[in-house]
Design an enzyme around this catalytic site. Structure first.
Site, PDB file in Angstrom:
ATOM      1  N   GLU A   1      61.021 -34.650 -10.273  1.00 50.32           N
ATOM      2  CA  GLU A   1      61.005 -33.304  -9.601  1.00 50.32           C
ATOM      3  C   GLU A   1      60.293 -33.368  -8.468  1.00 50.32           C
ATOM      4  O   GLU A   1      59.304 -34.140  -8.278  1.00 50.32           O
ATOM      5  CB  GLU A   1      60.533 -32.351 -10.586  1.00 50.32           C
ATOM      6  CG  GLU A   1      61.387 -32.079 -11.779  1.00 50.32           C
ATOM      7  CD  GLU A   1      61.094 -31.294 -12.871  1.00 50.32           C
ATOM      8  OE1 GLU A   1      61.886 -30.735 -13.712  1.00 50.32           O
ATOM      9  OE2 GLU A   1      59.939 -31.060 -13.011  1.00 50.32           O
TER      10      GLU A   1
ATOM     11  N   CYS B   1      56.425 -31.008  -1.955  1.00 48.95           N
ATOM     12  CA  CYS B   1      55.423 -31.640  -3.215  1.00 48.95           C
ATOM     13  C   CYS B   1      56.199 -32.819  -4.050  1.00 48.95           C
ATOM     14  O   CYS B   1      57.065 -32.531  -4.525  1.00 48.95           O
ATOM     15  CB  CYS B   1      55.068 -30.346  -4.139  1.00 48.95           C
ATOM     16  SG  CYS B   1      53.997 -31.155  -5.701  1.00 48.95           S
TER      17      CYS B   1
ATOM     18  N   CYS C   1      52.900 -39.033 -16.719  1.00 47.61           N
ATOM     19  CA  CYS C   1      51.345 -39.352 -16.299  1.00 47.61           C
ATOM     20  C   CYS C   1      50.679 -39.837 -17.445  1.00 47.61           C
ATOM     21  O   CYS C   1      50.554 -39.271 -18.456  1.00 47.61           O
ATOM     22  CB  CYS C   1      50.773 -38.033 -15.733  1.00 47.61           C
ATOM     23  SG  CYS C   1      49.130 -38.490 -15.008  1.00 47.61           S
TER      24      CYS C   1
ATOM     25  N   CYS D   1      45.627 -34.695 -18.914  1.00 50.49           N
ATOM     26  CA  CYS D   1      44.725 -33.378 -18.711  1.00 50.49           C
ATOM     27  C   CYS D   1      45.450 -32.276 -19.591  1.00 50.49           C
ATOM     28  O   CYS D   1      46.780 -32.366 -19.940  1.00 50.49           O
ATOM     29  CB  CYS D   1      44.823 -32.976 -17.164  1.00 50.49           C
ATOM     30  SG  CYS D   1      44.056 -34.253 -15.905  1.00 50.49           S
TER      31      CYS D   1
ATOM     32  N   CYS E   1      52.632 -25.978  -9.792  1.00 49.05           N
ATOM     33  CA  CYS E   1      51.813 -27.026 -10.072  1.00 49.05           C
ATOM     34  C   CYS E   1      51.686 -27.331 -11.696  1.00 49.05           C
ATOM     35  O   CYS E   1      51.547 -26.253 -12.264  1.00 49.05           O
ATOM     36  CB  CYS E   1      50.343 -26.809  -9.471  1.00 49.05           C
ATOM     37  SG  CYS E   1      50.353 -27.012  -7.753  1.00 49.05           S
TER      38      CYS E   1
END
Ligand code: SAH
Length: 361
Positions: A108, A121, A128, A132, A346
């Site tokens: 994306e 972005c 990932c 987190c 985000c």
């Protein structure tokens, strides 16, 4: 200096969409390619410009190139453009693209319009590995690094529709764990024959990997954003497991000397999560931590993701947190939440856009 992998390497013949590899070839790659085959360097410039400025991947009719070169390119690089699987535009103009990769996965990319700039972005990895606690991408695990071509494909696609003035590596993935491909992609972004961006308008965002930050600083002068999210190791490790490996004291030492130019500052990103990291005491502690660090601060209202158990801080709390940091003398901004209806904010990029779209239909 990491040697960029050439855009036209042997892997080319094994892919189903070799055009993507040409997209990732730097100007130097193309110059080397032309020189090796006896073509003039001017042809490398023409080709490079045609790809990135002219949005061409089929060179059959590109008369500025010799016919033999065009034939050569058509045989060796039968190019097809990267495929957009889906796009969605929110009421505020934020546009999300879902882009197909050759291996069947998808990434994306988000275009964010503002009155004075257009920011793209971009993603640097499929998934990932950092996990987190607050991040949707982390929840899906890590699949693989993107190639330089797959990174550039994102801007190649978006520039067909929008003027891009800024690129931020704040999409899916940790760009510093993919420097091999991020560095050549940056070189193409900055090239005045391609996207002509500047070291001030390209920003790499990292969770704070110390050796890779040092490597990045040696190789490029683009802007740096650092995802901080907590001012002490106890809380930061709880939110970001990578903090165990690179604790704050060591990280801040690197940040203090990151930019050679005395006026350049690192952008510290700090998500505000209700009752977790948003107290007055933590704001003061953050100011303390950043003493002597060339810093500006970007407060990010948390974008709720499924099953995290976290909530966004209230607007009043965000305001107080910002005021404390400003009173300590830090330039502190609150990031505007964009495209909430299309999960384009985000940490919400997961690559399962199609699934979501189907569910809504
Ligand atoms: N891995 C890099 C870049 C990708 S994340 C990094 O950690 O910086 C880009 C930014 O989005 C980071 O600051 C990240 O912490 C933030 N982010 C992740 N999940 C979020 C969420 N749910 N709400 C708001 N910001 C989030």
């Amino acid at each position: 200096m990491i040697k960029p992998s050439l855009g036209y390497n042997a892997a080319m013949s094994t892919t189903t969409n070799p055009g993507l590899h040409l997209l990732g070839a730097t100007r130097e790659d193309l110059l080397a390619f032309m020189a090796k085959r006896g073509y003039k360097s001017a042809h490398a410039f023409s080709l490079f410009k045609a790809i990135h400025r002219g949005h061409l991947l089929d060179f059959t009719h590109l008369d500025s190139l010799p016919l033999t070169l065009r034939q050569h390119l058509a045989t060796d690089f039968p190019c097809s453009p990267p495929k957009v699987l889906h796009t969605h535009t929110a009421t505020d103009g934020t546009q999300k693209y879902l882009i197909a990769l050759n291996d069947g996965s998808a990434i994306e990319t988000v275009f964010i319009p503002e009155p004075s700039r257009g920011t793209l972005c971009v993603s640097s990895q499929v998934g990932c590995a950092l996990n987190c606690d607050f991040c949707a991408t982390g929840k899906q695990g890590f699949s693989r690094n993107l190639t330089a071509a797959e990174i550039i494909a994102q801007i190649w696609i978006a520039t067909r529709e929008h003027t891009i003035t800024n690129v931020v590596f704040m999409g899916m993935g940790e760009p510093l764990l993919n420097l091999e491909h991020v560095i050549p992609a940056i070189s193409i972004l900055l090239d005045d024959c391609a996207y002509n961006l500047s070291k001030y308008t390209v920003t790499v965002s990292t969770a704070g990997l110390i050796p890779q930050m040092q490597q990045l600083a040696q190789q490029t002068e683009v802007s740096l954003a650092l995802s901080l999210h907590a001012p002490n190791d106890l809380l930061r490790t709880q939110l970001m497991p990578i903090n165990k490996k690179y604790p704050l004291l060591e990280l801040m030492a690197v940040c203090k000397n990151y930019f050679k130019h005395p006026k350049r500052k690192i952008l510290f990103e700090y998500i505000l999560i209700d009752g977790v990291n948003d107290t007055d005491a933590l704001a003061h502690e953050l100011a303390q931590l950043l003493t002597d660090v060339p810093a500006k601060i970007n407060l990010i209202p948390f974008n709720p993701i499924a099953h995290s158990g976290y909530q966004r801080s209230t607007d009043a709390r965000i305001k107080v947190f910002q005021t404390i940091l400003r009173d300590h003398g830090f330039k502190t901004f609150v990031r505007k939440t964009r495209g909430p209806l299309i999960d384009a904010a985000c940490g919400q990029l997961k690559g399962d856009f199609i699934e979501k779209t189907k569910r809504r239909a």
